[in-house]
Design a protein around this motif. Structure first.
Motif, PDB file in Angstrom:
ATOM      1  N   ARG A   1       0.852  -1.216   0.000  1.00 40.92           N
ATOM      2  CA  ARG A   1       0.000   0.000   0.000  1.00 40.92           C
ATOM      3  C   ARG A   1       0.876   1.250   0.000  1.00 40.92           C
ATOM      4  N   ALA A   2       1.946   1.221   0.816  1.00 35.52           N
ATOM      5  CA  ALA A   2       2.831   2.397   0.881  1.00 35.52           C
ATOM      6  C   ALA A   2       3.552   2.612  -0.449  1.00 35.52           C
ATOM      7  N   ALA A   3       3.984   1.525  -1.105  1.00 28.16           N
ATOM      8  CA  ALA A   3       4.683   1.650  -2.386  1.00 28.16           C
ATOM      9  C   ALA A   3       3.760   2.154  -3.479  1.00 28.16           C
ATOM     10  N   SER A   4       2.479   1.741  -3.423  1.00 24.80           N
ATOM     11  CA  SER A   4       1.529   2.198  -4.458  1.00 24.80           C
ATOM     12  C   SER A   4       1.316   3.703  -4.380  1.00 24.80           C
ATOM     13  N   VAL A   5       1.348   4.241  -3.164  1.00 22.20           N
ATOM     14  CA  VAL A   5       1.190   5.687  -3.001  1.00 22.20           C
ATOM     15  C   VAL A   5       2.451   6.399  -3.447  1.00 22.20           C
ATOM     16  N   LYS A   6       3.614   5.838  -3.020  1.00 21.54           N
ATOM     17  CA  LYS A   6       4.884   6.480  -3.332  1.00 21.54           C
ATOM     18  C   LYS A   6       5.165   6.470  -4.822  1.00 21.54           C
ATOM     19  N   LYS A   7       4.881   5.337  -5.483  1.00 19.94           N
ATOM     20  CA  LYS A   7       5.182   5.204  -6.904  1.00 19.94           C
ATOM     21  C   LYS A   7       4.009   5.637  -7.789  1.00 19.94           C
ATOM     22  N   LYS A   8       2.903   6.115  -7.140  1.00 21.12           N
ATOM     23  CA  LYS A   8       1.710   6.570  -7.866  1.00 21.12           C
ATOM     24  C   LYS A   8       1.152   5.454  -8.746  1.00 21.12           C
TER      25      LYS A   8
END
Length: 542
Positions: free
Chosen positions: A241-248
């Protein structure tokens, strides 16, 4: 008084004369050439119940015993005439005396007569001997089997070439199978391979889910760059979830929930022994494949300004790595092929020229051969002392743990030394004992007791032979020998063994030597012979 003295001398002379006539000594010739055989003949006449022991000798005085002939027995009414012959020789000229030889008749010693013999040089008369010219060189038809060795060499070369080709091809396939252009290509290929294995159809559900989740976690780690392999399911979903936000990344809530549901299902299968139904397994596999595809599509593609240049450089570096890897694998394959070729060719050469037993004993190794060729130790053990030469130092043992209390109550002093055990390739025991009170020792009964003790330790089907034994110092005892089956209590297998047991008795003590090794072991036989030939016994100290 003089008459009584004469009678006493007459009686003693008669007794000595009777003793001498009990054993008749003769020799076939008193003069012989160097290296020729003298036959010493000992004759005795005894009743049928008498027990006669002729010694086993290596030398009689300065003459060497080259052959000890079997005893000839001639029956004459109710008596036996026993004839024993010894073949003697000497390789130095001169006059020699054959000393008296002691034999036992009903445990009483009798001495043979001493004899004088002469050994003469061989005379060569060069004046009367006809001389001949040197013969010409005669050509001999060649019987060389060189073509056999050539075929053997070609065969070995062919084996080496085949091994090299196979290793090279195997390494190439292995390398090509591990190279993938992108993480999604690798994950898709591994999923297809997993389905071909049909693990869950064979009942290996746990193994199936382990590989399925490993493929998923490995893809996420390589494509999205989060530590998926070391994370728990909760940590992995949180990191995703955190990577999806960071990497858009454009990920739907349904995709993440489906991925989490399958990973938790896998945890239950691996750690809680859960067993999903067939349709559930199929759905989980489809969810994983769909989740991986969605994740891959949601990853934004970042193309740098100099995209072509970077790609070309990456491809060039990748090609360099592949070429280096191929060269390294080729060197490994060549090295392995050469080593295998050398080992195979050397082994086959020795098998052809020396035989398989030579290869097995000298290249692979043989435990008793190593004992025989090692450094031997000569030492004294116990009281009455036994001086003996052994391949290893014997270890002192606690006799109270070996013998029953009833036996220990009769013994004043006992010492036990051994090397190995009944389960080993070679076993030797030396024991000495002194008794508290004077006892009549029956060596045959002592031998029987030793065999019963060995039987209690796993010996079966014991075959016993018994004969008189005499050391080089003339000390008499008995020798028991034969075969037995040794039962291994661990793997319940049996092995045939050969044993030899020597017993000697003194006024206050008993001395025992026991040797055990595998039946048919030639090295074991040589060790046993060397040990028995080295035995020296000493009197008991009070």
């Amino acid at each position: 008084m003089k008459i009584k003295l004469y009678l006493l001398v007459l009686l003693l002379s008669s007794a000595v004369f009777a003793q001498q006539k009990q054993l008749v000594t003769s020799i076939d010739t008193i003069k012989n050439k160097i290296g020729a055989e003298f036959k010493l003949i000992l004759k005795t006449s005894v009743d049928t119940s008498a027990k006669v022991v002729f010694p086993n000798l290596k030398n009689i005085g300065a003459l060497e015993v080259i052959q000890s002939y079997p005893i000839d027995t001639i029956k004459n009414n109710d008596r036996y005439e026993l004839i024993k012959k010894y073949g003697l020789t000497q390789f130095d000229s001169g006059k020699y005396t054959i000393p008296s030889v002691k034999i036992l008749i009903n445990n009483k010693p009798f001495l043979s007569d001493s004899l004088s013999v002469e050994v003469a040089n061989v005379q060569v008369d060069t004046l009367q001997q006809k001389m001949y010219d040197i013969k010409d060189i005669v050509s001999v038809e060649s019987t060389s089997d060189w073509w056999k060795y050539l075929l053997l060499l070609l065969f070995i070369i062919g084996i080496g070439a085949f091994i090299y080709w196979y290793m090279k091809k195997y390494q190439k396939k292995k390398i090509e199978g591990e190279i993938f252009k992108t993480p999604i290509e690798k994950a898709t290929s591994l999923l297809q391979t997993l389905e071909k294995k049909e693990l869950w159809q064979k009942g290996e559900i746990k193994a199936y889910y382990s590989e399925l989740t490993d493929i998923t976690r490995n893809y996420i780690e390589e494509a999205i760059e989060i530590p998926a392999m070391e994370s728990t399911t909760s940590e992995l979903i949180q990191g995703l979830r955190a990577a999806s936000v960071k990497k858009k990344m454009t990920l739907s809530q349904e995709t993440i929930e489906n991925l989490e549901r399958v990973l938790k299902q896998a945890d239950l299968v691996k750690f809680a022994k859960s067993k999903p139904l067939d349709y559930e397994i199929t759905e989980d596999r489809n969810k994983i494949q769909k989740a991986i595809l969605v994740l891959d599509k949601s990853i934004p593609v970042e193309v740098p300004i100099e995209e072509d240049m970077v790609l070309n450089e990456a491809q060039r570096q990748n090609q360099i790595r592949i070429q280096l890897k191929k060269k390294r694998n080729k060197r490994i394959a060549i090295s392995v092929g050469v080593v295998v070729f050398l080992i195979t060719s050397t082994t086959i050469f020795f098998i052809v020229t020396k035989g398989f037993d030579y290869v097995k004993d000298n290249i692979i190794g043989h435990p008793t051969k190593e004992l025989l060729e090692g450094e031997w130790v000569k030492s004294e053990y116990g009281n009455p002392a036994i001086k003996i030469e052994t391949p290893k130092v014997l270890k002192r043992m606690d006799v109270e743990k070996t013998l029953p209390k009833e036996t220990m109550a009769l013994i004043k002093e006992m010492q036990l030394f051994e090397y190995g055990s009944m389960m080993d390739n070679f076993y030797i025991v030396v024991s000495t004992s002194k008794f508290k009170n004077p006892v009549s020792i029956d060596l045959s009964k002592a031998l029987e007791g030793s065999l019963k003790l060995m039987e209690s330790q796993g010996a079966q089907d014991i075959i016993v032979k018994q004969e008189d034994f005499q050391t080089e110092q003339g000390i008499e005892g008995i020798k028991g020998y034969g075969t037995m089956m040794i039962l291994n209590p661990i793997n319940k297998t049996s092995e045939k063994a050969y044993y030899e047991i020597l017993y000697f008795k003194q006024e206050e003590g008993l001395q025992q030597i026991m040797i055990l090794h595998a039946e048919g072991d030639t090295y074991g036989n040589e060790i046993a012979d060397r040990i028995l030939n080295s035995v020296e016994l000493k009197q008991a100290s009070r």
